[in-house]
Write an enzyme that holds these catalytic residues in place. Structure first.
Site, PDB file in Angstrom:
ATOM      1  N   CYS A   1      12.903 -18.645  -3.072  1.00 30.16           N
ATOM      2  CA  CYS A   1      14.056 -17.570  -3.656  1.00 30.16           C
ATOM      3  C   CYS A   1      15.084 -18.502  -4.630  1.00 30.16           C
ATOM      4  CB  CYS A   1      15.358 -17.557  -2.635  1.00 30.16           C
ATOM      5  SG  CYS A   1      16.886 -16.708  -3.129  1.00 30.16           S
TER       6      CYS A   1
ATOM      7  N   PRO B   1     -12.119  11.108  10.332  1.00 26.95           N
ATOM      8  CA  PRO B   1     -13.661  11.899  10.235  1.00 26.95           C
ATOM      9  C   PRO B   1     -13.659  10.928  11.864  1.00 26.95           C
ATOM     10  CG  PRO B   1     -13.327   9.430   8.631  1.00 26.95           C
ATOM     11  CD  PRO B   1     -12.146  10.103   9.087  1.00 26.95           C
TER      12      PRO B   1
ATOM     13  N   HIS C   1       6.493   2.395   5.863  1.00 25.03           N
ATOM     14  CA  HIS C   1       6.642   0.644   6.277  1.00 25.03           C
ATOM     15  C   HIS C   1       6.910   0.324   4.797  1.00 25.03           C
ATOM     16  CE1 HIS C   1       4.036   1.995   9.775  1.00 25.03           C
ATOM     17  NE2 HIS C   1       5.010   2.178  10.393  1.00 25.03           N
TER      18      HIS C   1
ATOM     19  N   CYS D   1      18.129 -14.917   2.349  1.00 17.12           N
ATOM     20  CA  CYS D   1      19.300 -14.155   1.843  1.00 17.12           C
ATOM     21  C   CYS D   1      19.223 -12.653   1.556  1.00 17.12           C
ATOM     22  CB  CYS D   1      20.073 -14.530   0.992  1.00 17.12           C
ATOM     23  SG  CYS D   1      18.520 -14.475  -0.537  1.00 17.12           S
TER      24      CYS D   1
ATOM     25  N   VAL E   1       1.414   0.857   2.166  1.00 12.10           N
ATOM     26  CA  VAL E   1       2.086  -0.119   1.544  1.00 12.10           C
ATOM     27  C   VAL E   1       2.037   0.207  -0.316  1.00 12.10           C
ATOM     28  CG1 VAL E   1       3.438  -0.949   3.108  1.00 12.10           C
ATOM     29  CG2 VAL E   1       1.206  -1.651   2.288  1.00 12.10           C
ATOM     30  N   ASP E   2       0.727   0.663  -0.415  1.00 16.43           N
ATOM     31  CA  ASP E   2       0.145   0.177  -1.400  1.00 16.43           C
ATOM     32  C   ASP E   2       0.012   1.283  -2.830  1.00 16.43           C
ATOM     33  OD1 ASP E   2      -3.358   2.820   0.295  1.00 16.43           O
ATOM     34  OD2 ASP E   2      -1.198   2.792  -1.235  1.00 16.43           O
TER      35      ASP E   2
ATOM     36  N   THR F   1      -4.566   8.474   9.833  1.00 14.61           N
ATOM     37  CA  THR F   1      -3.852   7.518  11.171  1.00 14.61           C
ATOM     38  C   THR F   1      -4.478   7.926  12.135  1.00 14.61           C
ATOM     39  OG1 THR F   1      -1.339   6.675  11.907  1.00 14.61           O
ATOM     40  CG2 THR F   1      -1.830   9.010  11.049  1.00 14.61           C
TER      41      THR F   1
END
Ligand code: BV8
Ligand code: ZN
Length: 246
Positions: free
Chosen positions: A147, A214, A118, A129, A102-103, A188
């Site tokens: 919001c 690794p 993701h 909303c 997500v970076d 992963t």
């Protein structure tokens, strides 16, 4: 470091290559992974933080955890593994990059087309909303922004446990896994579904599957080639050899 000839030969013949990345690709950029011993989950329980229930029961804690992670990401930059993967985008007729991260470091490294399974941590929306939120997120004492439309709590655009993945991204990822000649699964632990089903899906559809990690994962034994190296070492070496043998 030895890259097996069989992998190079497969890549030289391939016209469709797909790559799935996880947190390990960003480890060499100084961003902690989730499940490594010193990982993000080590101190917290994922269900408590990366979940709707977690946010509903303690929105402030979850918001602070994400803000801490945004801070780490803002101070980090892509590593040689990200740049090598960006290089690969133009080396094949068809190339698909699928990430669980997500970076947005893939995009910073120059990858143009990235399927974010993701979501991402840099954009936000209203939990109630769903409207996108572009207001100030850096409030004093890490206050959770509200919001302007409905007063609801603001949350990051990440996919939490129990939430659906973005349909188009998942669909295109599955199509790529089914159609590719070579599939890389990089950095992963292959534990989070449905992303974790992609390497096997690719292999069942005839792809040559390479794991770059690794450490051993639940997929390692099934991989056609397992490169037990950091992605920042293995990926630049693969690109170097491919360019040399062009
Ligand atoms: C859904 C939020 C359904 C964003 C994340 C039981 C069985 C099977 C599945 C389930 C189950 N119970 C529940 C489920 C579903 C659940 C799931 O899979 N749970 C798992 C834990 C069992 N999945 C979901 O809930 C998904 N949604 O299924 O919805 C649905 C259907 C209908 C209607 C409604 C809903 C949602 C999944 C997304 C969850 N969100 N995070 C955020 O906060 O970041 S998951 C989190 O884990 C991150 O997003 C991360 O991307 C993801 C995967 O982790 P990895 O990237 O693999 O990172 P990890 O630390 O685990 O591993 C790093 C690896 O790198 C290690 O192997 C290490 O060795 C390696 N490494 C280290 N250094 C390097 C390196 N590799 C290379 N180079 C290096 N230098
Ligand atoms: Zn709202």
């Amino acid at each position: 470091m030895i890259i097996p000839d069989v992998l190079i030969n497969r890549l030289k013949k391939a016209n469709n290559v797909a790559i799935l990345t996880g947190a390990g690709v960003s480890a060499e950029s100084g961003i902690k992974t989730f499940r490594d011993p010193d990982g993000l989950w080590a101190k917290f329980d994922p269900r408590e933080l990366a979940s709707v229930d977690g946010f509903m029961s303690n929105p402030q804690l979850v918001w602070e955890w994400y803000q801490m992670r945004v801070g780490v990401i803002n101070d980090s930059k892509p590593n040689p593994g990200h740049f090598a993967i960006a290089d690969m985008e133009n080396m094949f007729d068809v190339f698909t990059l699928i990430t669980q991260n997500v970076d947005r470091l893939h995009q910073q490294a120059g990858s143009k087309k990235v399927l974010e399974l993701h979501g991402n941590i840099v954009e936000n929306h209203c939990f109630s909303c769903k409207k996108p939120f572009n207001g100030e997120t850096n409030l004093p004492d890490q206050q959770l922004p509200k919001c302007p439309e409905c007063g609801g709590n603001i949350r990051p655009n990440v996919v939490w446990f129990g939430e659906m993945l973005p349909v188009a991204a998942l669909n295109n990822a599955e199509l790529a896994a089914e159609a590719c000649d070579v599939f890389f699964t990089i950095g992963t632990s292959t534990e989070v579904y449905p992303a974790a089903s992609l390497p096997l899906m690719a292999q069942r559809n005839g792809a040559f599957v390479v794991e770059v990690n690794p450490n051993q994962t639940s997929f390692s034994k099934k991989a056609d080639v397992q490169l037990a190296y950091p992605s920042g070492i293995a990926m630049p070496e693969i690109v170097r050899i491919l360019k040399e043998q062009k």
